[in-house]
Motif scaffolding. Structure first.
Motif, PDB file in Angstrom:
ATOM      1  N   THR A 101      34.048 -37.696 -62.382  1.00 12.86           N
ATOM      2  CA  THR A 101      35.010 -38.314 -63.287  1.00 12.86           C
ATOM      3  C   THR A 101      36.120 -37.323 -63.638  1.00 12.86           C
ATOM      4  OG1 THR A 101      33.601 -37.680 -65.155  1.00 12.86           O
ATOM      5  CG2 THR A 101      33.292 -39.882 -64.248  1.00 12.86           C
ATOM      6  N   ALA A 102      37.092 -37.823 -64.403  1.00 16.73           N
ATOM      7  CA  ALA A 102      38.265 -37.034 -64.818  1.00 16.73           C
ATOM      8  C   ALA A 102      39.049 -36.518 -63.612  1.00 16.73           C
ATOM      9  CB  ALA A 102      37.856 -35.877 -65.720  1.00 16.73           C
ATOM     10  N   TYR A 150      42.118 -43.567 -61.393  1.00 14.76           N
ATOM     11  CA  TYR A 150      41.682 -42.407 -62.161  1.00 14.76           C
ATOM     12  C   TYR A 150      40.330 -42.743 -62.785  1.00 14.76           C
ATOM     13  CZ  TYR A 150      41.615 -38.523 -65.447  1.00 14.76           C
ATOM     14  OH  TYR A 150      41.266 -37.393 -66.138  1.00 14.76           O
ATOM     15  N   THR A 167      37.548 -42.443 -65.336  1.00 11.47           N
ATOM     16  CA  THR A 167      37.478 -41.964 -66.718  1.00 11.47           C
ATOM     17  C   THR A 167      36.068 -41.544 -67.122  1.00 11.47           C
ATOM     18  OG1 THR A 167      37.189 -44.234 -67.516  1.00 11.47           O
ATOM     19  CG2 THR A 167      39.449 -43.365 -67.399  1.00 11.47           C
ATOM     20  N   ARG A 168      35.079 -42.399 -66.889  1.00 12.08           N
ATOM     21  CA  ARG A 168      33.711 -42.065 -67.293  1.00 12.08           C
ATOM     22  C   ARG A 168      32.722 -42.919 -66.527  1.00 12.08           C
ATOM     23  NH1 ARG A 168      30.850 -45.141 -71.123  1.00 12.08           N
ATOM     24  NH2 ARG A 168      31.854 -47.113 -71.661  1.00 12.08           N
TER      25      ARG A 168
END
Length: 498
Positions: free
Chosen positions: A462-463, A479, A481-482
């Motif tokens: 992630t990230a 993207y 995220t989590r």
């Protein structure tokens, strides 16, 4: 039910064996063949429980068998620790032996308790009745736990026995007294069994059951056994079925509520408050938490919160028409099915048996296995469904399982999204140009309307920005995220289009 074989016919002498004879016989058993030893113990226990023995002798002999079973049962349970439903073949035979050992030991101690001499209930002598009562409840609770681990219904008579034993413990004022050897009290065993049942273990994934049992050992004291005395808010309250053979029902799920008072209830209000605090801490960022376990724990705690709250859910009318459907399981097969279905209604991916759609709603499906090769299942499995004569493929995740024999298997599916795109993700910094098959869900129905990526656990960090390629030659930049949820087979990762 796990108890699906006929009772053994071998019996010991009607007068029963003596301690010396029993000790010699137990010492002669072959420790190498655990299956044969289990069958031999069961045969003797059946006869022992049928023999008209004096209570003290019966208890002494049961303790000898219990000591041997305590060494044998863990070895047998290791052989079925990782089996998945439907349980069949040798694994089913082993499961039967474990359940039968628990059953005969529970029945034996139950007989001792219910036929105990009046002198055992005299002041200062209740310790004589306390230990066998705890043993009987513990073995019955173990029968329930075994069935729940294998997604099977509770064995008949278990809940009726637990209700009766706890009522006796209350009458004799020993419900809160702990046994010296196990530090377990009748109240603790009863309360943990109730909470485990109300947690709906048919929704547990492979890693969840052990963790929930650990939580109950630490937190079960926060739930209280009370009497109904005019309830304004039914949330977190469960009415116990003390006159029947089930744990009970959530108070809020009763269509009609009686004004009668004095009925036993389980109150989980304090437990729910503690669980909400734990959820807040899990969601809070910290450097010391094991992040790999966080998504699974978050999902599990959220389900426990909902189930222990016991709120009445709005349910649609059950379907009267039950069409058949083909089912595919696992990320790889679902991915290939979606790829091929986009080109042609025909597919080379073999379906996992034929199923009957016993119910359908806006949220998902309930299926019953009909024929074909029965698949090995886990809660959290990625599953694709296509009705007979239909071209549309529904991508779902398995949320519950019920299976009491290889011929009986039912599953509940949550439908994920109306649009699912099969795509590739190239792993960065790899020595070779390796790719991972993933599924991109542009929008999940719900308040947040989040987009998800479904991938093999641990493959996507992630990230960071992720570039996907899909079958029409296009590219999608996302993207991550989590991680929203982790199951035994897939990860659900929240993503934002870049």
């Amino acid at each position: 039910m796990l108890d699906f074989l006929a009772a053994r016919k071998d019996r010991i002498d009607e007068e029963g064996p003596g301690p010396d004879e029993t000790r010699a016989w137990l010492s002669s058993l072959n420790d190498v063949d655990t299956t044969a030893m289990a069958r031999a113990l069961i045969d003797r226990l059946v006869g022992l429980n049928r023999a008209p023995l004096q209570a003290r002798l019966h208890l002494r002999l049961l303790d000898m068998f219990s000591e041997h079973a305590a060494k044998l049962i863990p070895e047998l349970e290791l052989r079925i620790a990782r089996v998945r439903p439907p349980v069949s073949g040798n694994a089913r035979q082993v499961a039967y032996l474990v359940e039968k050992l628990y059953k005969e030991l529970a029945v034996g101690y139950f007989i001792v308790v219910t036929r105990a001499p009046r002198s055992w209930l005299s002041p200062g002598f209740k310790r004589q009745i306390h230990r066998p009562l705890v043993q009987a409840m513990d073995y019955h609770a173990s029968r329930l736990a075994l069935s729940e681990k294998l997604y099977a219904p509770a064995p008949r008579g278990v809940w009726a026995a637990l209700h009766r034993l706890y009522r006796l413990a209350q009458d004799w004022k020993i419900a809160e007294r702990e046994a010296a050897d196990s530090h377990a009290s009748p109240m603790r065993i009863y309360r943990e069994a109730l909470l485990l049942d109300f947690a709906q273990p048919q929704q547990f994934g492979p890693r969840d059951f052990k963790h929930v049992q650990q939580l109950l050992r630490e937190w079960s004291h926060l739930a209280t056994l009370e009497l109904d005395s005019g309830i304004a808010d039914p949330s977190g309250l469960f009415l116990l079925d003390v006159r029947g053979d089930s744990a009970g029902v959530a108070y809020g799920k009763r269509a009609e509520r009686s004004t009668a008072s004095g009925r036993p209830i389980l109150n989980t209000t304090k437990l729910l408050a503690h669980l909400q605090t734990e959820l807040k801490q899990l969601r809070a960022p910290t450097m010391h938490r094991e992040l790999n376990h966080e998504p699974g724990f978050l999902d599990l705690y959220q389900r426990l919160l909902e189930n222990w709250r016991g709120e009445r859910l709005q349910r649609g009318v059950r379907s009267r028409f039950h069409p058949r459907a083909d089912v595919w399981m696992g990320l790889n097969d679902v991915w290939r099915l979606l790829r091929e279905s986009s080109r042609s209604p025909q597919t080379s991916v073999q379906a996992s048996g034929e199923w009957l759609i016993v119910n359908e709603s806006a949220r998902g499906f309930a299926l019953k296995y009909m024929s074909g090769s029965a698949p090995q299942l886990t809660v959290g499995e990625l599953i694709a469904l296509r009705g007979a004569g239909e071209g549309k493929v529904h991508v779902c995740v398995g949320r519950w399982i019920v299976s009491n024999s290889p011929e009986h298997l039912e599953i509940g599916l949550e439908q994920l999204a109306p649009v699912v795109i099969p795509a590739w993700y190239q792993i960065p910094d790899s020595e070779r140009a390796t790719t991972e098959s993933v599924l991109y869900l542009p929008s999940i129905p719900g308040p947040q309307q989040t987009a998800l990526l479904i991938a093999t656990p641990g493959k996507i960090n992630t990230a960071r920005t992720i570039d996907l390629l899909h079958g029409q030659g296009g590219r999608i930049s996302l993207y991550a995220t989590r991680v929203a949820e982790t199951t035994a087979s897939v990860e659900f990762i929240e993503v934002i289009p870049v």
